[in-house]
Design an enzyme around this catalytic site. Structure first.
Site, PDB file in Angstrom:
ATOM      1  N   ARG A   1     -11.071   2.359  -3.148  1.00 17.76           N
ATOM      2  CA  ARG A   1     -11.176   3.488  -4.081  1.00 17.76           C
ATOM      3  C   ARG A   1     -11.224   4.788  -3.307  1.00 17.76           C
ATOM      4  O   ARG A   1     -11.814   4.850  -2.234  1.00 17.76           O
ATOM      5  CB  ARG A   1     -12.473   3.388  -4.881  1.00 17.76           C
ATOM      6  N   SER A   2     -10.686   5.839  -3.903  1.00 16.71           N
ATOM      7  CA  SER A   2     -10.690   7.123  -3.196  1.00 16.71           C
ATOM      8  C   SER A   2     -12.118   7.642  -3.020  1.00 16.71           C
ATOM      9  O   SER A   2     -12.441   8.278  -2.020  1.00 16.71           O
ATOM     10  CB  SER A   2      -9.796   8.140  -3.893  1.00 16.71           C
TER      11      SER A   2
ATOM     12  N   GLY B   1     -13.053   5.952   0.130  1.00 14.55           N
ATOM     13  CA  GLY B   1     -12.207   6.474   1.208  1.00 14.55           C
ATOM     14  C   GLY B   1     -12.694   7.842   1.638  1.00 14.55           C
ATOM     15  O   GLY B   1     -12.698   8.194   2.819  1.00 14.55           O
ATOM     16  N   ARG B   2     -13.149   8.642   0.662  1.00 13.27           N
ATOM     17  CA  ARG B   2     -13.683   9.986   0.955  1.00 13.27           C
ATOM     18  C   ARG B   2     -14.978   9.901   1.745  1.00 13.27           C
ATOM     19  O   ARG B   2     -15.479  10.903   2.243  1.00 13.27           O
ATOM     20  CB  ARG B   2     -13.940  10.753  -0.347  1.00 13.27           C
TER      21      ARG B   2
ATOM     22  N   THR C   1     -10.348 -11.969  -0.061  1.00 17.52           N
ATOM     23  CA  THR C   1     -11.129 -11.535   1.099  1.00 17.52           C
ATOM     24  C   THR C   1     -10.832 -10.065   1.370  1.00 17.52           C
ATOM     25  O   THR C   1      -9.678  -9.644   1.359  1.00 17.52           O
ATOM     26  CB  THR C   1     -10.808 -12.409   2.328  1.00 17.52           C
ATOM     27  N   LEU C   2     -11.894  -9.298   1.562  1.00 14.86           N
ATOM     28  CA  LEU C   2     -11.772  -7.864   1.822  1.00 14.86           C
ATOM     29  C   LEU C   2     -12.105  -7.594   3.283  1.00 14.86           C
ATOM     30  O   LEU C   2     -13.039  -8.168   3.818  1.00 14.86           O
ATOM     31  CB  LEU C   2     -12.766  -7.085   0.945  1.00 14.86           C
ATOM     32  N   GLU C   3     -11.346  -6.717   3.903  1.00  9.99           N
ATOM     33  CA  GLU C   3     -11.635  -6.295   5.271  1.00  9.99           C
ATOM     34  C   GLU C   3     -12.237  -4.896   5.195  1.00  9.99           C
ATOM     35  O   GLU C   3     -11.595  -3.960   4.741  1.00  9.99           O
ATOM     36  CB  GLU C   3     -10.349  -6.254   6.112  1.00  9.99           C
TER      37      GLU C   3
ATOM     38  N   GLN D   1      -9.267  -0.956  -5.968  1.00 15.78           N
ATOM     39  CA  GLN D   1      -8.365  -1.041  -7.110  1.00 15.78           C
ATOM     40  C   GLN D   1      -7.275  -2.044  -6.832  1.00 15.78           C
ATOM     41  O   GLN D   1      -6.776  -2.127  -5.719  1.00 15.78           O
ATOM     42  CB  GLN D   1      -7.686   0.310  -7.345  1.00 15.78           C
TER      43      GLN D   1
ATOM     44  N   TYR E   1       3.446 -18.400  -4.262  1.00 17.23           N
ATOM     45  CA  TYR E   1       2.690 -18.507  -3.016  1.00 17.23           C
ATOM     46  C   TYR E   1       1.611 -19.569  -3.176  1.00 17.23           C
ATOM     47  O   TYR E   1       0.781 -19.498  -4.067  1.00 17.23           O
ATOM     48  CB  TYR E   1       2.051 -17.153  -2.732  1.00 17.23           C
TER      49      TYR E   1
END
Lengths: 171, 176
Positions: A90-91, A94-95, A116-118, A135, A148
């Site tokens: 999300r921005s 990120g901010r 999985t999130l890095e 998002q 897949y």
């Protein structure tokens, strides 16, 4: 083409998209806000050997050390057999210098699981369990779809890189 | 589908894409090049906590440029007001900037339809780099949506200049 928020909800109801649990308020004009789960994998070194441990995110939050990789997973099961997906941060975060996914944002058509999130933060950063961290957007395909099935598509917990398993770095 | 440069120009003239100021020379084959504004924002706290309104300072980029040291993180913004009620904008670095080790966003590249304002850049330097106000730093591409459109009505609506994170608003609503 990228699906609008209304189209995401429509295709969810048609069974072409899975977002579980789904909360209407988390829908954006052209994406859906997903949450982070309640567990993080952190890596550390012991006698020069790379080790890992799973940590439950405490209620007061978990502090990420700067410029260090952590793995986590989405709270929701996310997927589609019809659309390709892009999973980003999300921005708002990120901010605050939090990278979520490191240049590998593409989700293959057919994958359906907790992703999985890095996580890498440039500055020390507090992460809370179940907060909205990113998002997911859905994109129409052109061409025949071969679903897949491989790789990481079966995993619901944060899952380390298979390269590490293959190289036996982390046992 | 992604719009070509020619299509961006056409849609700009029809009023379906907002880019202000618009400089025809800044159109590329599939995107439009964005100019760096003249201010930047740094947080003045050591630990960033999304549940809090983190203190920050907004400063002017000096005439002779601003040196970002390796590992520095700062926010800045596009000189242009950018957005569309018809297409989905996506922000990218210019490859010349990326080749200098400078990130211009931190994974959040997708703009909501209906969000029209200055684009906030999330600058992260992996190597020492000098940036100048007025330089071409990023690009925006426009993508065709499928489905009925609702316009963005979120907390960064109509952003002017550089905007710090307002993640804490989510926490105030009791919804992390």
């Amino acid at each position: 083409m990228i699906l609008t928020g209304i189209e995401i909800e429509k295709q969810l109801n048609n069974g072409n998209i899975v977002i579980d649990p789904f909360i209407h308020e988390q829908l954006n004009p052209n994406s859906y806000n997903y949450r982070i789960g309640d567990e993080i994998i952190e890596f550390y070194y012991l006698d020069g050997k790379k080790m890992k441990r799973r940590v439950k995110i405490p209620s007061g939050g978990f502090q990420l050390e700067p410029q260090t990789i952590y793995l986590a997973s989405t709270y929701e099961i996310l997927g589609s057999k019809k659309y390709a997906m892009s999973l980003i941060g999300r921005s708002s975060l990120g901010r605050l210098s939090l990278f979520l996914q490191i240049s590998a944002n593409l989700g293959h058509t057919g994958s359906c699981h907790k992703w999985t999130l890095e996580l890498v933060s440039m500055k020390p950063f507090i992460i809370y369990s179940k907060m909205k961290v990113g998002q997911i957007s859905f994109w129409t395909n052109e061409g025949e779809i071969l679903l897949y099935h491989g790789g990481y598509s079966l995993f619901n917990l944060p899952t380390i890189s298979k390269l590490e398993e293959e190289n036996d770095i982390d046992r | 589908m992604i719009l070509t440069g020619e299509e961006i120009k056409k849609r700009y003239r029809e009023g379906k894409i907002v880019i202000n100021p618009f400089i025809e020379m800044n159109i590329t084959t599939n995107s439009y090049d964005l100019i760096l504004g003249d201010k930047y924002l740094v947080y003045t706290t050591k630990i960033l906590d999304p549940a809090k309104n983190n203190p920050y300072e907004i400063r002017k980029i000096p005439e002779d440029g601003l040196v970002l040291k390796k590992g520095d993180f700062a926010l800045s913004y596009s000189k242009e007001i950018v957005g569309s009620n018809y297409y989905v904008p996506i922000i990218h670095a210019k490859s010349s900037i990326a080749r200098l080790g400078l990130f211009i966003h931190v994974t959040a590249d997708l703009i909501d339809i209906g969000s029209i304002g200055n684009i906030t850049f999330q600058l992260f330097a992996t190597m020492p780099v000098r940036i100048y106000s007025g330089m071409l730093i990023a690009q925006v591409s426009f993508w065709v949506p499928e489905g009925k459109i609702t316009l963005y009505d979120g907390k960064y609506k109509g952003s002017s200049g550089v905007r710090p994170s307002e993640a804490y608003q989510d926490f105030r609503r009791g919804c992390k």
